[in-house]
Design a protein around this motif. Sequence first.
Motif, PDB file in Angstrom:
ATOM      1  N   TYR A   1       0.450  -0.843  -0.192  1.00  0.00           N
ATOM      2  CA  TYR A   1       0.004  -0.158   0.196  1.00  0.00           C
ATOM      3  C   TYR A   1       1.462   1.247   0.333  1.00  0.00           C
ATOM      4  CZ  TYR A   1      -3.453   3.277   1.036  1.00  0.00           C
ATOM      5  OH  TYR A   1      -4.362   4.599   0.850  1.00  0.00           O
ATOM      6  N   ALA A   2       2.115   1.671   0.731  1.00  0.00           N
ATOM      7  CA  ALA A   2       2.919   2.517   0.917  1.00  0.00           C
ATOM      8  C   ALA A   2       3.367   2.607  -0.282  1.00  0.00           C
ATOM      9  CB  ALA A   2       3.956   2.172   1.970  1.00  0.00           C
ATOM     10  N   PHE A   3       3.892   1.668  -1.819  1.00  0.00           N
ATOM     11  CA  PHE A   3       4.374   1.930  -2.289  1.00  0.00           C
ATOM     12  C   PHE A   3       3.363   2.168  -3.160  1.00  0.00           C
ATOM     13  CE2 PHE A   3       8.299  -0.654  -0.758  1.00  0.00           C
ATOM     14  CZ  PHE A   3       9.027   0.144  -1.019  1.00  0.00           C
ATOM     15  N   GLU A   4       2.173   1.872  -3.380  1.00  0.00           N
ATOM     16  CA  GLU A   4       1.595   2.384  -4.304  1.00  0.00           C
ATOM     17  C   GLU A   4       0.594   3.749  -4.223  1.00  0.00           C
ATOM     18  OE1 GLU A   4      -0.101   0.888  -7.339  1.00  0.00           O
ATOM     19  OE2 GLU A   4       1.101  -0.504  -6.948  1.00  0.00           O
ATOM     20  N   TYR A   5       0.883   4.207  -2.804  1.00  0.00           N
ATOM     21  CA  TYR A   5       0.508   5.227  -2.203  1.00  0.00           C
ATOM     22  C   TYR A   5       1.578   6.236  -2.899  1.00  0.00           C
ATOM     23  CZ  TYR A   5      -0.259   8.985   0.232  1.00  0.00           C
ATOM     24  OH  TYR A   5      -1.051  10.742   0.700  1.00  0.00           O
ATOM     25  N   ALA A   6       2.573   5.460  -2.851  1.00  0.00           N
ATOM     26  CA  ALA A   6       3.589   6.681  -3.056  1.00  0.00           C
ATOM     27  C   ALA A   6       3.446   6.661  -4.987  1.00  0.00           C
ATOM     28  CB  ALA A   6       5.077   5.976  -2.637  1.00  0.00           C
ATOM     29  N   ARG A   7       3.314   6.144  -5.730  1.00  0.00           N
ATOM     30  CA  ARG A   7       3.600   5.696  -7.275  1.00  0.00           C
ATOM     31  C   ARG A   7       2.121   6.851  -7.216  1.00  0.00           C
ATOM     32  NH1 ARG A   7       3.453  -0.793  -9.872  1.00  0.00           N
ATOM     33  NH2 ARG A   7       5.679   0.539 -10.224  1.00  0.00           N
ATOM     34  N   ALA A   8       0.790   6.735  -6.657  1.00  0.00           N
ATOM     35  CA  ALA A   8      -0.083   7.472  -7.257  1.00  0.00           C
ATOM     36  C   ALA A   8      -0.112   8.864  -6.767  1.00  0.00           C
ATOM     37  CB  ALA A   8      -1.274   7.091  -6.109  1.00  0.00           C
ATOM     38  N   ASN A   9       0.945   9.474  -5.929  1.00  0.00           N
ATOM     39  CA  ASN A   9       0.823  10.324  -5.224  1.00  0.00           C
ATOM     40  C   ASN A   9       2.034  10.714  -5.861  1.00  0.00           C
ATOM     41  OD1 ASN A   9      -1.360  11.121  -3.562  1.00  0.00           O
ATOM     42  ND2 ASN A   9      -0.920   9.315  -3.256  1.00  0.00           N
ATOM     43  N   SER A  10       2.862  10.093  -7.208  1.00  0.00           N
ATOM     44  CA  SER A  10       4.146  10.532  -7.443  1.00  0.00           C
ATOM     45  C   SER A  10       5.072  11.717  -6.313  1.00  0.00           C
ATOM     46  CB  SER A  10       4.581  11.564  -8.341  1.00  0.00           C
ATOM     47  OG  SER A  10       2.859  12.106  -8.886  1.00  0.00           O
ATOM     48  N   ARG A  11       4.786  10.541  -5.364  1.00  0.00           N
ATOM     49  CA  ARG A  11       6.103  10.857  -4.532  1.00  0.00           C
ATOM     50  C   ARG A  11       7.579  10.074  -4.715  1.00  0.00           C
ATOM     51  NH1 ARG A  11       4.701  13.320   0.680  1.00  0.00           N
ATOM     52  NH2 ARG A  11       3.284  14.003   0.426  1.00  0.00           N
ATOM     53  N   ARG A  12       9.037  10.707  -4.151  1.00  0.00           N
ATOM     54  CA  ARG A  12       9.412  10.106  -4.734  1.00  0.00           C
ATOM     55  C   ARG A  12      10.768   9.118  -3.683  1.00  0.00           C
ATOM     56  NH1 ARG A  12      13.972  12.346  -1.838  1.00  0.00           N
ATOM     57  NH2 ARG A  12      12.138  13.492   0.306  1.00  0.00           N
ATOM     58  N   LYS A  13      10.287   8.522  -3.009  1.00  0.00           N
ATOM     59  CA  LYS A  13      10.895   7.207  -1.821  1.00  0.00           C
ATOM     60  C   LYS A  13       9.579   7.088  -0.663  1.00  0.00           C
ATOM     61  CE  LYS A  13      13.850   9.677   1.118  1.00  0.00           C
ATOM     62  NZ  LYS A  13      15.590  10.072   1.808  1.00  0.00           N
ATOM     63  N   VAL A  14       9.996   6.286  -0.758  1.00  0.00           N
ATOM     64  CA  VAL A  14       9.732   5.097   1.013  1.00  0.00           C
ATOM     65  C   VAL A  14      10.359   4.410   2.227  1.00  0.00           C
ATOM     66  CG1 VAL A  14       8.290   3.799   1.804  1.00  0.00           C
ATOM     67  CG2 VAL A  14       7.689   4.715  -0.465  1.00  0.00           C
ATOM     68  N   THR A  15      10.515   5.303   2.901  1.00  0.00           N
ATOM     69  CA  THR A  15      11.637   4.651   4.020  1.00  0.00           C
ATOM     70  C   THR A  15      10.818   3.984   5.194  1.00  0.00           C
ATOM     71  OG1 THR A  15      12.560   7.108   4.471  1.00  0.00           O
ATOM     72  CG2 THR A  15      12.847   5.876   5.950  1.00  0.00           C
ATOM     73  N   CYS A  16      11.370   2.434   4.820  1.00  0.00           N
ATOM     74  CA  CYS A  16      11.189   2.222   5.741  1.00  0.00           C
ATOM     75  C   CYS A  16      11.406   1.381   7.492  1.00  0.00           C
ATOM     76  CB  CYS A  16      11.130   0.119   5.262  1.00  0.00           C
ATOM     77  SG  CYS A  16      10.917  -0.978   7.007  1.00  0.00           S
ATOM     78  N   MET A  17      10.712   1.957   9.050  1.00  0.00           N
ATOM     79  CA  MET A  17      11.509   2.198   9.973  1.00  0.00           C
ATOM     80  C   MET A  17      11.400   0.778  11.088  1.00  0.00           C
ATOM     81  SD  MET A  17      11.562   5.670  11.395  1.00  0.00           S
ATOM     82  CE  MET A  17      11.266   6.580  10.107  1.00  0.00           C
ATOM     83  N   ALA A  18      12.107   0.083  11.317  1.00  0.00           N
ATOM     84  CA  ALA A  18      11.448  -0.958  12.643  1.00  0.00           C
ATOM     85  C   ALA A  18      12.863  -1.292  13.465  1.00  0.00           C
ATOM     86  CB  ALA A  18      10.956  -2.126  11.615  1.00  0.00           C
ATOM     87  N   LYS A  19      12.378  -2.010  13.695  1.00  0.00           N
ATOM     88  CA  LYS A  19      13.859  -2.724  15.240  1.00  0.00           C
ATOM     89  C   LYS A  19      14.350  -3.951  14.850  1.00  0.00           C
ATOM     90  CE  LYS A  19      16.230  -0.687  19.181  1.00  0.00           C
ATOM     91  NZ  LYS A  19      16.587  -0.326  18.924  1.00  0.00           N
ATOM     92  N   ASP A  20      14.891  -4.500  13.025  1.00  0.00           N
ATOM     93  CA  ASP A  20      14.822  -5.508  13.284  1.00  0.00           C
ATOM     94  C   ASP A  20      16.599  -5.954  13.864  1.00  0.00           C
ATOM     95  OD1 ASP A  20      16.522  -3.990  11.331  1.00  0.00           O
ATOM     96  OD2 ASP A  20      16.707  -6.111  10.124  1.00  0.00           O
ATOM     97  N   ASN A  21      17.423  -5.364  14.010  1.00  0.00           N
ATOM     98  CA  ASN A  21      18.690  -5.997  15.113  1.00  0.00           C
ATOM     99  C   ASN A  21      18.483  -5.739  16.142  1.00  0.00           C
ATOM    100  OD1 ASN A  21      17.537  -3.145  16.004  1.00  0.00           O
ATOM    101  ND2 ASN A  21      19.542  -1.795  16.840  1.00  0.00           N
ATOM    102  N   ILE A  22      17.327  -5.701  16.743  1.00  0.00           N
ATOM    103  CA  ILE A  22      16.401  -6.720  18.638  1.00  0.00           C
ATOM    104  C   ILE A  22      15.558  -7.759  17.952  1.00  0.00           C
ATOM    105  CG2 ILE A  22      15.788  -5.901  20.789  1.00  0.00           C
ATOM    106  CD1 ILE A  22      18.132  -4.937  19.708  1.00  0.00           C
ATOM    107  N   MET A  23      14.376  -7.424  17.349  1.00  0.00           N
ATOM    108  CA  MET A  23      13.257  -8.157  16.901  1.00  0.00           C
ATOM    109  C   MET A  23      13.752  -8.783  15.469  1.00  0.00           C
ATOM    110  SD  MET A  23      10.778  -5.870  18.461  1.00  0.00           S
ATOM    111  CE  MET A  23      11.536  -4.795  19.043  1.00  0.00           C
TER     112      MET A  23
END
Length: 496
Positions: A173-195
Motif C-alpha cells: 500500500y505504501a508503495f502504491e500510495y507513493a506511485r499514485a501520489n508521485s512521491r519519490r521515496k519510501v522509508t521503512c522504519m523498524a527494529k530488526d537488529n533486536i527483533m
Amino acid sequence: MNEHSTTAFKPATTSADHEAARISVARGDGIGPEIMDASLRVLEAAGAKLDIEEVELGEKLFHAGHSAGIAPEGWDSLRRTRVVFKAPITTPQGGGVKSLNVTLRKSFGLFANVRPCVAYAPAVATRHPGMDVVIVRENEEDLYAGIEHRQTDEVVQCLKLITRPGCERIVRYAFEYARANSRRKVTCMAKDNIMKLTDGLFRRVFDEIGAEYPEIEKEYMIVDIGAARLADSPEHFDVVVTPNLYGDILSDIAAQITGSVGLGASANIGTECAMFEAIHGSAPDIAGQGIANPSGLLLAGVMMLVHLGQGDVARRVHNAWLRTIEDGVHTGDIADPERTRRKVGTTEFADAVIERLGQEPRHLPPVDYADHAAVPVLQAQKRKPQQRELVGMDVFACHAGAVEPLVELLKQGDSEALELLMVTNRGVKVWPGGLPETFCTDHWRCRFQPRDGGKVDPAALIALLGRLHEAGVDLIKTENLYTFDGEPGYSLGQGQ
Ligand code: NAD
C-alpha cells in the motif's frame, strides 16, 4: 503484479460527471457537528457528488449501553456504504467502554492508517518549513493484538504478532500510495537488529516488495534513529512505512512538528472499507462556541474524495483551502499577529474557502489530484508454504530463587529424545554458564532439543511435560521450536 487481486471501492472515474458516491457521515460529539457541517458545505459547494447516510456514533450510544459507541443500525450503514466520513467523538471515561476507532479498525480490517503531515509555512508558523511527510502505519497487528497475560507473580507479557500477509499489504500500500501520489521515496522504519524475526520479517518484505517499484527510492532506518531524524530534519522524509506501535508514535511526532496538529487528517484504509477523519478529538472545551477549526476534517474529506475517484473536486477544495490560510483567514487556534489578517469562526472559515473555490495558493505549492487514480488496495500474494519441522520446545517455568535448583528439577525431564540445552531469564542465558551479576526474575525459559539436532516427535514433547510436572516444575507455558526450510524459526539466547 497481476497475481495480486485488487480490492478497491469501485471508485468512480475522475471525469466531470461522477456518479454520487454513497458515504456514511457521523457528526460525532463536541465540536463534531459544527466542523462536519462546515466541511460538508465546502465539499458540496466544490461539486462533490455524495449520497449521504447519516449515522450516529459516539457518546450518546456509549451512554445507551453500546460498549463501542455504535449501534446495530450504525453497523448496517457502514456495511452498506463502506466509506465513513467521521467527526471526532467523545470517549467516556471509565470501565466497560471500548475504543470505537479500534473496534471499527478491527471489524472492517482497516489495515492502513495514512497520515499526511505537512507544514504550511509561511501561512502557519513552523520550525520545519518544507515538511511534507506521509506516515503509513500498519493498523491491525503488532502489540495491538491485545493478547496479554500475567504469567507469574512478577511477569506480564504482551504478544507481538507480525504476519507476512499483514506486512505485504501495508508495504505494498505504501508503495502504491507513493506511485499514485508521485512521491519519490519510501522509508521503512523498524527494529530488526533486536527483533530479528518479527521486525526482521517486516524489513524483508519491504526489501522484496520494494524491488517491484524501481522508480521509487527505498531507504531503511532503525526506528530509534529514524524517529530522531524525523523530529530533527523531517524534510529528509517523503513516505514512511512502519509497523503499528512505531507508527502510532511516529505519526504523532510528525503531526506535532508540522506546527499545526489541529490541521491534521487521516485515512484508515481496508480492503473493503475506509474511514476518514481529523486527527484531533472532540474538543469539548470549545464545543458549541462556533470557533473550532474545521480544517482537519475538511482535509480528511479531501482524502476521501481522492479515494472515491473525485480527484478534480479534491483539488478544488484543497487549493481553495491553501489559498484561504495563505490569505491570513484563520480560526483562533492558528491565529497569530504576524500572519493572521482576519480571525474567523467555523462558519466564516468555511465561507472563505467556498469564496476561493477555483483559486490556487500563490506561495504554497498547489496540489493536483486531477489525474490521480485511487490508490489500489492489493491483497497479499499467495505463496507456497515452507517446509516446517518440529525440532524442540521452550518450556516456561515459574520459579523464585537461583537457577541451580531449577536445573536439578528440569534435568529430570531429560530423555533419549530431548535434553535441557539452555535456560534463560528475560532472554539472557543463565545456564549453562551465566554471570552471578545477571538479575533474575521468577520467569524462566528452558530449552529442550535433541542434543544432536534433528526432528522431534510431538509425543516426545507431551511426555517431557509429564516428566517435568512429576518432578515438580511449575509449568506456565510452552512454545514449540520449528525450522522452516531448515532455518530456525526461534530466537537464540543472548549471553556468553
Ligand atoms: P482534543 O484534540 O479534543 O483537544 C485538545 C485541545 O485542542 C483542546 O484545547 C481543544 O480545544 C483543541 N482543539 C482540538 N481540535 C480543535 C479544532 N478543530 N479547533 C480548535 N481547537 C481544537 O483532545 P482531548 O481534549 O484530549 O480529547 C477530547 C475528547 O476527544 C476525548 O473524549 C477523547 O477521547 C476524544 N478523541 C477522539 C478522537 C476521535 O474521535 N478520533 C481522537 C482523539 C480524541
